[in-house]
Design a protein around this motif. Structure first.
Motif, PDB file in Angstrom:
ATOM      1  N   TYR A  38       5.958  -1.357  -3.606  1.00  0.00           N
ATOM      2  CA  TYR A  38       4.666  -1.416  -2.922  1.00  0.00           C
ATOM      3  C   TYR A  38       4.801  -2.139  -1.590  1.00  0.00           C
ATOM      4  CZ  TYR A  38      -0.143  -2.886  -1.912  1.00  0.00           C
ATOM      5  OH  TYR A  38      -1.352  -3.136  -1.307  1.00  0.00           O
ATOM      6  N   ASN A  39       4.169  -1.569  -0.536  1.00  0.00           N
ATOM      7  CA  ASN A  39       4.188  -2.175   0.794  1.00  0.00           C
ATOM      8  C   ASN A  39       2.821  -2.772   1.137  1.00  0.00           C
ATOM      9  OD1 ASN A  39       3.960  -2.349   3.779  1.00  0.00           O
ATOM     10  ND2 ASN A  39       6.029  -1.523   3.752  1.00  0.00           N
ATOM     11  N   HIS A  40       1.814  -1.928   1.361  1.00  0.00           N
ATOM     12  CA  HIS A  40       0.473  -2.428   1.633  1.00  0.00           C
ATOM     13  C   HIS A  40      -0.535  -1.295   1.476  1.00  0.00           C
ATOM     14  CE1 HIS A  40       1.238  -0.542   5.552  1.00  0.00           C
ATOM     15  NE2 HIS A  40      -0.077  -0.608   5.777  1.00  0.00           N
ATOM     16  N   THR A  41      -1.819  -1.628   1.572  1.00  0.00           N
ATOM     17  CA  THR A  41      -2.903  -0.652   1.439  1.00  0.00           C
ATOM     18  C   THR A  41      -3.836  -0.741   2.633  1.00  0.00           C
ATOM     19  OG1 THR A  41      -2.826  -0.779  -0.978  1.00  0.00           O
ATOM     20  CG2 THR A  41      -4.833   0.117  -0.011  1.00  0.00           C
ATOM     21  N   GLU A  42      -4.274   0.414   3.117  1.00  0.00           N
ATOM     22  CA  GLU A  42      -5.266   0.489   4.178  1.00  0.00           C
ATOM     23  C   GLU A  42      -6.465   1.302   3.695  1.00  0.00           C
ATOM     24  OE1 GLU A  42      -3.432   2.190   7.608  1.00  0.00           O
ATOM     25  OE2 GLU A  42      -1.909   0.604   7.789  1.00  0.00           O
ATOM     26  N   GLN A  43      -7.605   1.080   4.343  1.00  0.00           N
ATOM     27  CA  GLN A  43      -8.816   1.818   3.997  1.00  0.00           C
ATOM     28  C   GLN A  43      -9.185   2.746   5.143  1.00  0.00           C
ATOM     29  OE1 GLN A  43     -12.113  -0.658   2.869  1.00  0.00           O
ATOM     30  NE2 GLN A  43     -13.271   1.027   1.981  1.00  0.00           N
ATOM     31  N   ASP A  44      -9.485   4.006   4.819  1.00  0.00           N
ATOM     32  CA  ASP A  44      -9.905   4.993   5.802  1.00  0.00           C
ATOM     33  C   ASP A  44     -11.207   5.611   5.298  1.00  0.00           C
ATOM     34  OD1 ASP A  44     -10.169   6.843   7.794  1.00  0.00           O
ATOM     35  OD2 ASP A  44      -8.561   8.152   7.107  1.00  0.00           O
ATOM     36  N   GLY A  45     -12.352   5.038   5.694  1.00  0.00           N
ATOM     37  CA  GLY A  45     -13.626   5.462   5.115  1.00  0.00           C
ATOM     38  C   GLY A  45     -13.660   5.093   3.646  1.00  0.00           C
ATOM     39  N   ASN A  46     -13.861   6.094   2.801  1.00  0.00           N
ATOM     40  CA  ASN A  46     -13.830   5.861   1.354  1.00  0.00           C
ATOM     41  C   ASN A  46     -12.462   6.173   0.744  1.00  0.00           C
ATOM     42  OD1 ASN A  46     -16.420   4.863   0.851  1.00  0.00           O
ATOM     43  ND2 ASN A  46     -17.302   6.915   0.870  1.00  0.00           N
ATOM     44  N   ASP A  47     -11.488   6.535   1.576  1.00  0.00           N
ATOM     45  CA  ASP A  47     -10.143   6.812   1.088  1.00  0.00           C
ATOM     46  C   ASP A  47      -9.304   5.540   1.127  1.00  0.00           C
ATOM     47  OD1 ASP A  47     -11.005   9.400   0.960  1.00  0.00           O
ATOM     48  OD2 ASP A  47      -9.874  10.083   2.717  1.00  0.00           O
ATOM     49  N   LEU A  48      -8.364   5.439   0.195  1.00  0.00           N
ATOM     50  CA  LEU A  48      -7.389   4.354   0.213  1.00  0.00           C
ATOM     51  C   LEU A  48      -6.017   4.946   0.504  1.00  0.00           C
ATOM     52  CD1 LEU A  48      -8.399   2.045  -2.784  1.00  0.00           C
ATOM     53  CD2 LEU A  48      -8.996   1.849  -0.372  1.00  0.00           C
ATOM     54  N   LEU A  49      -5.305   4.320   1.428  1.00  0.00           N
ATOM     55  CA  LEU A  49      -3.962   4.771   1.810  1.00  0.00           C
ATOM     56  C   LEU A  49      -2.954   3.742   1.314  1.00  0.00           C
ATOM     57  CD1 LEU A  49      -4.804   5.758   5.510  1.00  0.00           C
ATOM     58  CD2 LEU A  49      -5.081   7.136   3.431  1.00  0.00           C
ATOM     59  N   ILE A  50      -2.138   4.141   0.344  1.00  0.00           N
ATOM     60  CA  ILE A  50      -1.152   3.244  -0.256  1.00  0.00           C
ATOM     61  C   ILE A  50       0.209   3.525   0.381  1.00  0.00           C
ATOM     62  CG2 ILE A  50      -0.258   2.334  -2.429  1.00  0.00           C
ATOM     63  CD1 ILE A  50      -3.326   2.402  -2.295  1.00  0.00           C
ATOM     64  N   TYR A  51       0.796   2.516   1.003  1.00  0.00           N
ATOM     65  CA  TYR A  51       2.112   2.675   1.633  1.00  0.00           C
ATOM     66  C   TYR A  51       3.186   2.114   0.708  1.00  0.00           C
ATOM     67  CZ  TYR A  51      -0.234   4.056   5.925  1.00  0.00           C
ATOM     68  OH  TYR A  51      -0.991   4.736   6.854  1.00  0.00           O
TER      69      TYR A  51
ATOM     70  N   GLU B   1      -2.798  -1.670  -8.198  1.00  0.00           N
ATOM     71  CA  GLU B   1      -3.184  -0.972  -9.436  1.00  0.00           C
ATOM     72  C   GLU B   1      -2.922   0.524  -9.319  1.00  0.00           C
ATOM     73  OE1 GLU B   1      -7.292   0.404 -11.596  1.00  0.00           O
ATOM     74  OE2 GLU B   1      -7.279  -1.575 -10.641  1.00  0.00           O
ATOM     75  N   LEU B   2      -3.262   1.109  -8.176  1.00  0.00           N
ATOM     76  CA  LEU B   2      -3.035   2.538  -7.971  1.00  0.00           C
ATOM     77  C   LEU B   2      -1.537   2.836  -7.843  1.00  0.00           C
ATOM     78  CD1 LEU B   2      -5.942   3.299  -5.471  1.00  0.00           C
ATOM     79  CD2 LEU B   2      -5.868   3.775  -7.922  1.00  0.00           C
ATOM     80  N   PHE B   3      -0.806   1.964  -7.165  1.00  0.00           N
ATOM     81  CA  PHE B   3       0.649   2.132  -7.064  1.00  0.00           C
ATOM     82  C   PHE B   3       1.293   2.134  -8.447  1.00  0.00           C
ATOM     83  CE2 PHE B   3       4.680  -0.258  -7.196  1.00  0.00           C
ATOM     84  CZ  PHE B   3       5.513   0.664  -6.593  1.00  0.00           C
ATOM     85  N   ASP B   4       0.870   1.221  -9.317  1.00  0.00           N
ATOM     86  CA  ASP B   4       1.443   1.137 -10.659  1.00  0.00           C
ATOM     87  C   ASP B   4       1.255   2.431 -11.444  1.00  0.00           C
ATOM     88  OD1 ASP B   4       2.438  -1.395 -10.332  1.00  0.00           O
ATOM     89  OD2 ASP B   4       0.728  -2.408 -11.253  1.00  0.00           O
ATOM     90  N   ARG B   5       0.206   3.172 -11.122  1.00  0.00           N
ATOM     91  CA  ARG B   5       0.002   4.458 -11.806  1.00  0.00           C
ATOM     92  C   ARG B   5       1.095   5.457 -11.441  1.00  0.00           C
ATOM     93  NH1 ARG B   5      -6.221   6.332 -10.967  1.00  0.00           N
ATOM     94  NH2 ARG B   5      -7.285   4.334 -11.234  1.00  0.00           N
ATOM     95  N   THR B   6       1.709   5.288 -10.270  1.00  0.00           N
ATOM     96  CA  THR B   6       2.716   6.253  -9.814  1.00  0.00           C
ATOM     97  C   THR B   6       4.131   5.829 -10.174  1.00  0.00           C
ATOM     98  OG1 THR B   6       3.147   5.241  -7.637  1.00  0.00           O
ATOM     99  CG2 THR B   6       1.206   6.660  -7.831  1.00  0.00           C
TER     100      THR B   6
ATOM    101  N   PHE C 197       5.430  11.575  -7.697  1.00  0.00           N
ATOM    102  CA  PHE C 197       4.592  11.503  -6.496  1.00  0.00           C
ATOM    103  C   PHE C 197       5.393  11.202  -5.231  1.00  0.00           C
ATOM    104  CE2 PHE C 197       1.870  10.366 -10.104  1.00  0.00           C
ATOM    105  CZ  PHE C 197       0.928  11.369  -9.991  1.00  0.00           C
ATOM    106  N   TYR C 198       6.723  11.117  -5.361  1.00  0.00           N
ATOM    107  CA  TYR C 198       7.601  10.840  -4.209  1.00  0.00           C
ATOM    108  C   TYR C 198       8.693  11.908  -4.213  1.00  0.00           C
ATOM    109  CZ  TYR C 198       5.226   6.388  -4.912  1.00  0.00           C
ATOM    110  OH  TYR C 198       4.270   5.424  -5.111  1.00  0.00           O
TER     111      TYR C 198
END
Length: 284
Positions: A206-219, A72-77, A90-91
């Motif tokens: 889109y590749n994948h998503t990781e979580q870092d605390g409350n942050d989301l890392l979209i690859y 969903e966040l990737f689609d925004r970009t 954003f790239y």
């Protein structure tokens, strides 16, 4: 003399009584009250630990939830902008944050995010001959428009609730090229003449998503199709191969996906629990 002795005796008696009461008070505290306080404090600490664990459990997303939110966040970009000559805003060639983005890019990007259901349209009348200024040859009737309240809602959704909108005119391509500007409490877009051929096209996947605390890392994987070849970077330094095959969004990652560039987009939470874009970094 006798009176002095009596006075000393009374003082001694008073001191002994005070010491006696203090001793009794300490015995009562040590045997009854102190244990209750320790138990109560232990219970509070235990409750706090449980609450923290519960909070962490609530914030920890499953792989399925991460991918769903990440997509969903990737689609925004995933929007090609006019003002960046075909690139995705954003790239870019270097790592970027909010302050690195051109203001017109921010405005166009947000406008493109707003669904048609929240806009007002006038596409047919906008091109009427009565809507052309004969002195400037500019269109004077609006093609579409949106309230600034709605615009700012989507601006904060993407960039965070603490950001302020700096309004200026900008170009946007919807069905046609439009020039948009703020008029009182609306963003009004008029038809305009603009455009030009692009020598390259960027592709993202889109590749994948990781979580870092409350942050989301979209690859996100990244490729560029140029007239003389395919590259994994916007600076066109890492050439992957010839562009002798018709490159399209449907096949370019099938051919070059294992050599694609990689971006990491960080999304943070604002005070409204909304994930907003914070930064884009080039991983490779």
């Amino acid at each position: 003399m006798e009176e002095k002795k009596n006075t000393k005796f009374i003082v001694i008696i008073v001191i002994l009584v005070i010491l006696l009461f203090c001793s009794i008070g300490y015995i009562v505290y040590d045997n009854f009250i102190k244990e209750d306080e320790i138990v109560e404090n232990n219970d509070k600490n235990h409750d706090n630990q449980n609450n923290e664990q519960n909070d962490n459990k609530e914030d920890k997303l499953s792989e399925e939830e991460l991918d769903e939110l990440g997509l969903e966040l990737f689609d925004r970009t995933n929007i090609v902008l006019t003002s960046t000559s075909g690139d995705y805003v954003f790239y870019q060639e270097d790592d970027i944050t909010y302050d690195d983005l051109a203001n017109k890019d921010k405005l166009e990007y947000v406008y493109r995010q707003i669904p048609n259901s929240e806009k007002v349209f006038n596409p047919n009348d906008a091109y009427d001959s009565s809507c052309i200024d004969t002195n400037t040859y500019q269109y004077t009737c609006y093609y579409e428009k949106v309230s600034t309240d709605i615009f700012e809602k989507y601006y904060h959704k993407m960039f965070g609730s603490d950001k302020s909108v700096n309004y200026e005119w900008f170009l946007a391509i919807i069905d046609n090229f439009l020039k948009c500007e703020k008029e009182e409490n609306e963003l009004v877009c008029y038809p305009t003449d603009a455009g030009g051929a692009l020598s390259f096209r960027s592709y993202i996947k889109y590749n994948h998503t990781e979580q870092d605390g409350n942050d989301l890392l979209i690859y996100v994987n990244f490729l560029v199709g140029e007239t003389d070849g395919v590259y994994s970077d916007l600076k066109l330094q890492n050439r992957l191969g010839d562009n002798d095959l018709p490159v399209t969004p449907d096949n370019i990652f099938d051919i070059y996906g294992n050599k694609a560039g990689l971006y990491k987009l960080t999304f943070k939470k604002d005070s409204n629990d909304n994930y907003y874009w914070y930064s884009s970094e080039i991983v490779k």
